[in-house]
Design an enzyme around this catalytic site. Structure first.
Site, PDB file in Angstrom:
ATOM      1  N   GLU A   1      -6.406   6.469  -1.173  1.00 57.82           N
ATOM      2  CA  GLU A   1      -6.206   5.331  -0.270  1.00 57.82           C
ATOM      3  C   GLU A   1      -6.740   4.040  -0.892  1.00 57.82           C
ATOM      4  OE1 GLU A   1      -4.435   5.279   2.461  1.00 57.82           O
ATOM      5  OE2 GLU A   1      -4.000   7.409   2.212  1.00 57.82           O
TER       6      GLU A   1
ATOM      7  N   HIS B   1       0.833  -1.204   0.000  1.00 59.14           N
ATOM      8  CA  HIS B   1       0.000   0.000   0.000  1.00 59.14           C
ATOM      9  C   HIS B   1       0.868   1.255   0.000  1.00 59.14           C
ATOM     10  CE1 HIS B   1      -3.443   2.571   1.329  1.00 59.14           C
ATOM     11  NE2 HIS B   1      -2.477   3.216   1.970  1.00 59.14           N
ATOM     12  N   GLU B   2       1.895   1.277   0.834  1.00 60.61           N
ATOM     13  CA  GLU B   2       2.746   2.469   0.926  1.00 60.61           C
ATOM     14  C   GLU B   2       3.578   2.661  -0.342  1.00 60.61           C
ATOM     15  OE1 GLU B   2       2.135   4.495   3.140  1.00 60.61           O
ATOM     16  OE2 GLU B   2       1.010   3.240   4.513  1.00 60.61           O
TER      17      GLU B   2
ATOM     18  N   HIS C   1       1.565   4.293  -3.022  1.00 63.07           N
ATOM     19  CA  HIS C   1       1.448   5.748  -2.906  1.00 63.07           C
ATOM     20  C   HIS C   1       2.581   6.439  -3.658  1.00 63.07           C
ATOM     21  CE1 HIS C   1      -1.979   6.460  -0.382  1.00 63.07           C
ATOM     22  NE2 HIS C   1      -1.516   5.778   0.648  1.00 63.07           N
TER      23      HIS C   1
END
Length: 271
Positions: free
Chosen positions: A193, A130-131, A134
């Site tokens: 997100e 997920h990070e 980003h």
């Protein structure tokens, strides 16, 4: 000579339109069109400076095994992420906060408080995927671009009502600030997100981690939030989607991720 307010407003509006037209880009994996007005080099430098400052201010974990696991999983995810110029760095900070973050340029921080919830490497891969997503999607540059556009819109508004009653001006500016925050900034934050969840699910699968663990992680995280009293913030005021929404979306994306996972396993077995 006092500038004509109509001329000023028109000029600022023209600048905003040109910025939008020239700043459109496409997010990898999802194909979403986004606004990016910040040059990549400037964005990376902002991330580097901020991360160096954080490393001076926050204690780094002394748990060598945990640090090694974060580095191992992070590097595996980064290896399949399409961001060739990133200066990847994965740091485990000592903090009870159950969280992680990513700064532009590939600077990822993980707080030790999230490790009891990730439980294993695959759970950690869900977080780091997920990070990393980003960074790949350049969400930081997109957020800065939207904030720049919002500020410019505020200047256009002020210029267009400069001759109005001062109280009316204050109300208009206040309404503009609240309206853009609730109607644009927060929805885009939630969209980013969700997009990072989707992209991260694919990255963890391509790195050889079972994507089904992402659902299990978010189920554990939802339970953790409930134990902490939960967040009683209305959905429309949140920066992140509800845990239940994230779990449902991950399950919807799971067939795509499992196909990537099987490809990764087949490739690994053929070596």
């Amino acid at each position: 000579m006092k500038p004509n307010r109509t001329c000023v407003a028109t000029t600022l509006a023209s600048v905003a339109v040109m910025g939008v037209l020239l700043g459109c880009a496409t997010v990898p994996e999802t194909g979403r069109t986004q606004l990016r007005l910040i040059p990549p080099a400037e964005e990376v430098q902002l991330g580097l400076r901020s991360f160096e400052k954080l490393k001076q201010e926050l204690p780094i974990s002394k748990d060598a095994a945990a640090r090694a696991m974060v580095e191992k999983v992070g590097r595996a995810i980064a290896a399949v992420a399409p961001l060739p110029d990133a200066q990847w760095e994965f740091v485990l900070f000592e903090s009870p906060e159950a969280n992680a973050f990513c700064l532009p340029g590939g600077k990822v921080g993980v707080y030790t408080g999230i490790l009891p919830i990730t439980q294993n490497e695959a759970g950690l891969a869900a977080v780091l995927g997920h990070e990393v997503a980003h960074a790949v999607a350049r969400h930081g540059a997109e957020r800065l671009s939207h904030e720049w556009l919002r500020q410019l819109g505020g200047r256009i508004l002020v210029a267009s009502i400069s001759d109005s009653d001062p109280r009316a001006q204050q109300l208009a500016v206040l309404a503009y600030g609240i309206g853009t925050e609730v109607g644009a900034i927060l929805p885009y934050s939630r969209l980013q997100e969700s997009e990072a969840d989707h992209m991260g699910l694919l990255y963890m699968a391509r790195a050889g981690y079972d994507p089904r663990e992402a659902v299990r992680f978010w189920q554990r995280f939802a339970a953790y939030n409930r134990e902490q009293g939960g967040m009683r913030i209305p959905v429309w005021l949140r920066t992140h989607p509800l845990d239940e929404t994230r779990i449902r979306q991950l399950e919807e994306w799971m067939p795509e991720a499992l196909a990537e996972y099987e490809k990764a396993r087949a490739t690994s077995a053929g070596r």
